[in-house]
Write a protein that holds these residues in place. Sequence first.
Motif, PDB file in Angstrom:
ATOM      1  N   ALA A  36      -6.200   7.694  10.139  1.00 31.45           N
ATOM      2  CA  ALA A  36      -4.911   8.379  10.015  1.00 31.45           C
ATOM      3  C   ALA A  36      -3.848   7.681  10.853  1.00 31.45           C
ATOM      4  CB  ALA A  36      -5.045   9.832  10.440  1.00 31.45           C
ATOM      5  N   ASP A  37      -4.229   7.154  12.026  1.00 25.98           N
ATOM      6  CA  ASP A  37      -3.284   6.454  12.895  1.00 25.98           C
ATOM      7  C   ASP A  37      -3.137   5.004  12.464  1.00 25.98           C
ATOM      8  OD1 ASP A  37      -2.878   8.680  14.496  1.00 25.98           O
ATOM      9  OD2 ASP A  37      -4.429   8.103  15.935  1.00 25.98           O
ATOM     10  N   LEU A  38      -1.935   4.457  12.655  1.00 28.18           N
ATOM     11  CA  LEU A  38      -1.690   3.039  12.396  1.00 28.18           C
ATOM     12  C   LEU A  38      -2.018   2.277  13.676  1.00 28.18           C
ATOM     13  CD1 LEU A  38       1.648   3.222  10.415  1.00 28.18           C
ATOM     14  CD2 LEU A  38      -0.676   2.963   9.527  1.00 28.18           C
TER      15      LEU A  38
ATOM     16  N   GLU B 207       3.846   4.347  15.606  1.00 28.69           N
ATOM     17  CA  GLU B 207       4.340   5.582  15.010  1.00 28.69           C
ATOM     18  C   GLU B 207       5.860   5.474  14.874  1.00 28.69           C
ATOM     19  OE1 GLU B 207       3.279  10.113  16.032  1.00 28.69           O
ATOM     20  OE2 GLU B 207       4.090   9.007  17.727  1.00 28.69           O
ATOM     21  N   ILE B 208       6.381   5.815  13.704  1.00 29.08           N
ATOM     22  CA  ILE B 208       7.831   5.900  13.516  1.00 29.08           C
ATOM     23  C   ILE B 208       8.153   7.304  13.044  1.00 29.08           C
ATOM     24  CG2 ILE B 208       9.825   5.170  12.158  1.00 29.08           C
ATOM     25  CD1 ILE B 208       8.806   2.376  12.135  1.00 29.08           C
ATOM     26  N   GLU B 209       8.999   7.982  13.795  1.00 23.03           N
ATOM     27  CA  GLU B 209       9.500   9.306  13.409  1.00 23.03           C
ATOM     28  C   GLU B 209      11.011   9.227  13.443  1.00 23.03           C
ATOM     29  OE1 GLU B 209       7.873  12.720  15.338  1.00 23.03           O
ATOM     30  OE2 GLU B 209       5.857  11.874  15.380  1.00 23.03           O
ATOM     31  N   GLY B 210      11.631   9.414  12.271  1.00 24.13           N
ATOM     32  CA  GLY B 210      13.077   9.259  12.192  1.00 24.13           C
ATOM     33  C   GLY B 210      13.436   7.826  12.552  1.00 24.13           C
ATOM     34  N   ASP B 211      14.324   7.662  13.535  1.00 23.75           N
ATOM     35  CA  ASP B 211      14.735   6.337  13.975  1.00 23.75           C
ATOM     36  C   ASP B 211      14.026   5.895  15.247  1.00 23.75           C
ATOM     37  OD1 ASP B 211      16.524   5.883  11.893  1.00 23.75           O
ATOM     38  OD2 ASP B 211      18.149   6.929  12.923  1.00 23.75           O
TER      39      ASP B 211
ATOM     40  N   HIS C 232       0.864  -1.176   0.000  1.00 24.42           N
ATOM     41  CA  HIS C 232       0.000   0.000   0.000  1.00 24.42           C
ATOM     42  C   HIS C 232       0.903   1.230   0.000  1.00 24.42           C
ATOM     43  CE1 HIS C 232      -3.325   2.573   0.817  1.00 24.42           C
ATOM     44  NE2 HIS C 232      -2.864   2.935   1.994  1.00 24.42           N
ATOM     45  N   GLU C 233       0.497   2.298  -0.644  1.00 30.17           N
ATOM     46  CA  GLU C 233       1.354   3.464  -0.833  1.00 30.17           C
ATOM     47  C   GLU C 233       1.288   4.498   0.294  1.00 30.17           C
ATOM     48  OE1 GLU C 233       3.750   3.761  -3.137  1.00 30.17           O
ATOM     49  OE2 GLU C 233       3.190   1.722  -3.640  1.00 30.17           O
ATOM     50  N   ASP C 234       0.666   4.203   1.408  1.00 31.64           N
ATOM     51  CA  ASP C 234       0.603   5.132   2.524  1.00 31.64           C
ATOM     52  C   ASP C 234       2.006   5.302   3.122  1.00 31.64           C
ATOM     53  OD1 ASP C 234       0.318   5.335   5.711  1.00 31.64           O
ATOM     54  OD2 ASP C 234      -1.343   6.408   4.745  1.00 31.64           O
ATOM     55  N   ALA C 235       2.495   6.547   3.180  1.00 31.48           N
ATOM     56  CA  ALA C 235       3.871   6.820   3.623  1.00 31.48           C
ATOM     57  C   ALA C 235       4.087   6.391   5.065  1.00 31.48           C
ATOM     58  CB  ALA C 235       4.187   8.307   3.464  1.00 31.48           C
ATOM     59  N   GLU C 236       3.121   6.623   5.940  1.00 30.11           N
ATOM     60  CA  GLU C 236       3.256   6.236   7.348  1.00 30.11           C
ATOM     61  C   GLU C 236       3.374   4.720   7.475  1.00 30.11           C
ATOM     62  OE1 GLU C 236       3.496   7.321  11.437  1.00 30.11           O
ATOM     63  OE2 GLU C 236       3.417   8.620   9.688  1.00 30.11           O
ATOM     64  N   LEU C 237       2.548   4.008   6.759  1.00 24.86           N
ATOM     65  CA  LEU C 237       2.579   2.545   6.792  1.00 24.86           C
ATOM     66  C   LEU C 237       3.898   2.017   6.240  1.00 24.86           C
ATOM     67  CD1 LEU C 237       0.953  -0.018   7.441  1.00 24.86           C
ATOM     68  CD2 LEU C 237       0.019   0.095   5.129  1.00 24.86           C
ATOM     69  N   LYS C 238       4.400   2.636   5.165  1.00 22.88           N
ATOM     70  CA  LYS C 238       5.648   2.172   4.549  1.00 22.88           C
ATOM     71  C   LYS C 238       6.839   2.304   5.505  1.00 22.88           C
ATOM     72  CE  LYS C 238       6.482   2.884   0.198  1.00 22.88           C
ATOM     73  NZ  LYS C 238       6.624   3.485  -1.135  1.00 22.88           N
ATOM     74  N   ARG C 239       6.757   3.243   6.464  1.00 21.29           N
ATOM     75  CA  ARG C 239       7.850   3.380   7.435  1.00 21.29           C
ATOM     76  C   ARG C 239       8.013   2.122   8.287  1.00 21.29           C
ATOM     77  NH1 ARG C 239       5.734   8.945   9.049  1.00 21.29           N
ATOM     78  NH2 ARG C 239       6.561  10.208   7.388  1.00 21.29           N
ATOM     79  N   LEU C 240       6.937   1.356   8.436  1.00 22.40           N
ATOM     80  CA  LEU C 240       7.007   0.133   9.226  1.00 22.40           C
ATOM     81  C   LEU C 240       7.770  -0.982   8.518  1.00 22.40           C
ATOM     82  CD1 LEU C 240       3.406  -0.093  10.750  1.00 22.40           C
ATOM     83  CD2 LEU C 240       5.477   0.881  11.768  1.00 22.40           C
ATOM     84  N   ASP C 241       8.088  -0.788   7.244  1.00 25.09           N
ATOM     85  CA  ASP C 241       8.796  -1.817   6.482  1.00 25.09           C
ATOM     86  C   ASP C 241      10.129  -2.187   7.132  1.00 25.09           C
ATOM     87  OD1 ASP C 241       8.671  -3.532   4.157  1.00 25.09           O
ATOM     88  OD2 ASP C 241      10.404  -2.399   3.426  1.00 25.09           O
TER      89      ASP C 241
END
Length: 141
Positions: free
Chosen positions: A72-74, A91-95, A4-13
């Motif tokens: 909006a929230d994961l 939530e992932i912000e930076g590292d 899925h192309e959601d940027a927030e979700l992709k951070r969990l990769d």
Amino acid sequence: MTHHEDAELKRLDRLTGTWKVAGGAAGQVTYRWLEGGFFLVQDIDLEQDGRSIKGIEVIGGERVFGAAEPSADLTSRFYGSEGSTFGYVYEIEGDTLTVWGGEKGSPACYRGVFDADGTTVTGAWVHPGGGGPPSTMTRIG
């Protein structure tokens, strides 16, 4: 696999793979994408205070019946072998990875920091009235 192309979700990769867990709970967890890439699944096999903690957690944007878009929230839901069900917000912000207990901004949360090469996450659960034991995840696969 298409994600899925959601940027927030992709951070969990960066969580995908198998991790050895040490600290307040010890054992192994594996994160994997559910087909379609809308949800990250965590398979959990830990021991804490002599108790076995086994279960699955499904993480992603909640899309309730009739909704056109996910939340909006994961959010996530953990289902344990002892019948427990817990809700979290990721939530992932930076590292920095934050896992809020219940809802975003909750006084109970896990905060961990990825090392430079992404193979270790070091942190601890924080509970109302005090801190929790440290926890380290080390990627093993």
